[in-house]
Design a protein around this motif. Structure first.
Motif: not given
Length: 106
Positions: A15-26, A58-64
């Motif tokens: 869910d976070v990867l598909d729609d990161p905007g929904r989790y932007a605040r977090h 835009i927020f993105l998650l990436a591997r450390w």
């Protein structure tokens, strides 16, 4: 189902990867306070860290860096999973190419 811990909250990773905007605040809060998110793909502790990157709004998650091997085999941040999908440098959202920053957003 793989989860991700963002701050004190647990969310489905897909869910976070598909729609990161929904989790932007977090994501914004976790980036400022903790500096990273945690992948819940396995049972080992501590959990593998995930970089929270921001590009404008835009927020993105990436591997450390250098920790892809700590992720479970089915995790999208695992090095083996990335190798099956194609060349690693084509999958990284942020990279340095010919001395310039190259940003690729899916």
């Amino acid at each position: 189902m793989i989860t991700v811990r963002i701050g004190g909250n647990e969310f489905p990773l897909d869910d976070v990867l598909d729609d990161p905007g929904r989790y932007a605040r977090h994501l914004e809060r976790a980036k400022k306070i903790q500096g990273f998110a945690e992948c819940g793909c396995g049972t080992q502790r501590p959990r593998p860290k995930l970089v929270i990157r921001r590009h404008r709004d835009i927020f993105l998650l990436a591997r450390w860096p250098e920790q892809a091997h700590q992720h479970a085999a089915a995790c999208p941040f695992n090095r083996q999973t990335l190798a099956k999908s194609g060349p690693t440098d084509n999958l990284d959202a942020f990279r340095l190419k010919d001395g310039h920053h190259d940003i690729r957003l899916g």
